[in-house]
Design a protein around this motif. Sequence first.
Motif, mmCIF file in Angstrom:
data_model
loop_
_atom_site.group_PDB
_atom_site.id
_atom_site.type_symbol
_atom_site.label_atom_id
_atom_site.label_comp_id
_atom_site.label_asym_id
_atom_site.label_seq_id
_atom_site.Cartn_x
_atom_site.Cartn_y
_atom_site.Cartn_z
ATOM 1 N N TYR A 127 29.552 41.497 54.171
ATOM 2 C CA TYR A 127 30.675 40.813 54.801
ATOM 3 C C TYR A 127 31.619 40.338 53.707
ATOM 4 O O TYR A 127 31.191 39.769 52.708
ATOM 5 C CB TYR A 127 30.167 39.607 55.617
ATOM 6 N N GLY A 128 32.897 40.576 53.892
ATOM 7 C CA GLY A 128 33.899 40.067 52.955
ATOM 8 C C GLY A 128 34.015 40.892 51.687
ATOM 9 O O GLY A 128 33.434 41.965 51.552
ATOM 10 N N PRO A 129 34.768 40.360 50.729
ATOM 11 C CA PRO A 129 35.070 41.111 49.507
ATOM 12 C C PRO A 129 33.861 41.240 48.575
ATOM 13 O O PRO A 129 32.968 40.402 48.594
ATOM 14 C CB PRO A 129 36.172 40.282 48.845
ATOM 15 N N THR A 130 33.876 42.292 47.788
ATOM 16 C CA THR A 130 32.846 42.522 46.764
ATOM 17 C C THR A 130 33.535 42.883 45.441
ATOM 18 O O THR A 130 33.154 43.846 44.782
ATOM 19 C CB THR A 130 31.879 43.643 47.202
ATOM 20 N N TRP A 131 34.532 42.109 45.080
ATOM 21 C CA TRP A 131 35.347 42.428 43.906
ATOM 22 C C TRP A 131 34.557 42.407 42.596
ATOM 23 O O TRP A 131 34.947 43.069 41.636
ATOM 24 C CB TRP A 131 36.527 41.464 43.804
ATOM 25 N N LEU A 132 33.456 41.661 42.550
ATOM 26 C CA LEU A 132 32.698 41.571 41.301
ATOM 27 C C LEU A 132 31.927 42.845 40.992
ATOM 28 O O LEU A 132 31.365 42.980 39.908
ATOM 29 C CB LEU A 132 31.745 40.371 41.337
ATOM 30 N N GLU A 133 31.903 43.797 41.924
ATOM 31 C CA GLU A 133 31.253 45.073 41.617
ATOM 32 C C GLU A 133 32.173 45.964 40.783
ATOM 33 O O GLU A 133 31.723 46.974 40.236
ATOM 34 C CB GLU A 133 30.788 45.783 42.888
ATOM 35 N N GLN A 134 33.439 45.585 40.656
ATOM 36 C CA GLN A 134 34.366 46.337 39.825
ATOM 37 C C GLN A 134 34.170 45.907 38.366
ATOM 38 O O GLN A 134 34.276 44.719 38.048
ATOM 39 C CB GLN A 134 35.807 46.090 40.268
ATOM 40 N N PRO A 135 33.872 46.842 37.470
ATOM 41 C CA PRO A 135 33.553 46.487 36.081
ATOM 42 C C PRO A 135 34.606 45.625 35.392
ATOM 43 O O PRO A 135 34.261 44.722 34.629
ATOM 44 C CB PRO A 135 33.415 47.851 35.388
ATOM 45 N N GLU A 136 35.890 45.883 35.660
ATOM 46 C CA GLU A 136 36.936 45.099 34.993
ATOM 47 C C GLU A 136 36.894 43.637 35.440
ATOM 48 O O GLU A 136 37.088 42.723 34.638
ATOM 49 C CB GLU A 136 38.329 45.680 35.287
ATOM 50 N N VAL A 137 36.670 43.422 36.721
ATOM 51 C CA VAL A 137 36.622 42.054 37.255
ATOM 52 C C VAL A 137 35.353 41.353 36.773
ATOM 53 O O VAL A 137 35.402 40.208 36.321
ATOM 54 C CB VAL A 137 36.712 42.058 38.800
ATOM 55 N N ALA A 138 34.213 42.045 36.840
ATOM 56 C CA ALA A 138 32.959 41.465 36.355
ATOM 57 C C ALA A 138 33.055 41.143 34.867
ATOM 58 O O ALA A 138 32.595 40.081 34.419
ATOM 59 C CB ALA A 138 31.796 42.408 36.629
ATOM 60 N N GLY A 139 33.671 42.021 34.102
ATOM 61 C CA GLY A 139 33.838 41.787 32.665
ATOM 62 C C GLY A 139 34.681 40.557 32.376
ATOM 63 O O GLY A 139 34.386 39.789 31.461
ATOM 64 N N LEU A 140 35.727 40.386 33.159
ATOM 65 C CA LEU A 140 36.587 39.210 33.020
ATOM 66 C C LEU A 140 35.802 37.920 33.270
ATOM 67 O O LEU A 140 35.894 36.954 32.501
ATOM 68 C CB LEU A 140 37.744 39.327 34.006
ATOM 69 N N LEU A 156 25.946 38.360 37.723
ATOM 70 C CA LEU A 156 27.112 38.585 38.576
ATOM 71 C C LEU A 156 26.740 39.624 39.620
ATOM 72 O O LEU A 156 26.458 40.777 39.283
ATOM 73 C CB LEU A 156 28.301 39.081 37.757
ATOM 74 N N MET A 157 26.692 39.195 40.854
ATOM 75 C CA MET A 157 26.423 40.079 41.978
ATOM 76 C C MET A 157 27.773 40.516 42.557
ATOM 77 O O MET A 157 28.812 39.989 42.177
ATOM 78 C CB MET A 157 25.566 39.347 43.005
#
Length: 199
Positions: free
Chosen positions: A77-90, A110-111
């Motif tokens: 449910y909802g966004p999963t933006w942290l699965e994107q390497p650039e966002v998780a890296g940030l 980071l999930m």
Amino acid sequence: MPDLINYERRLPHRLPPGETIFLTFRLAGSLPQQVINQWREEDELKRNRLELNSEQRYTEQKRYFGRFDAQLAKADYGPTWLEQPEVAGLVAQALHYFDGKSYDLLCYCLMPNHVHLVVSLPVEAPPLLKTLQRLKGYTATQANKLLLRSGAFWQAESYDHVVRQGELARIIAYVLENPVKAGLAADWQQWPHTYLAPM
């Protein structure tokens, strides 16, 4: 510096300097509001019905958090933006930025839609609330730029509790094993968004 820092939004937060703290924060909109409301009502009814001692309150708090965490781990449910390497890296970079300044970073994971974090607060540390505001504010702004979006990135509320004596190893294992339990990796060391400080 006060011995105990209290602040409230929907949950009480006690983040005393000199203690080790387990934190969880999540992306905005990552849980259905009607489910959250139902769990809060059930939790409030239980607390109002029963006179709980501190050990029972602690057990109930862990059970309450467990419901949230189990739902978040599904990431359905909802966004999963942290699965994107650039966002998780940030986000990872920001967590490390405050290491040795505002806290001592022990571990994190980071999930796809939430972050688990264990930090130790030096006695002279700035209030953790202020550090979290800075960390979440900066990462929200930068992540929104990466994602070409605007609006809330993080849910305002965080979950936290003081790590009791004797439970640090269990909590660190819990944090690191999150991607394994969620079926994202066969071993926690294979998950690219975990960190364990050298011991």
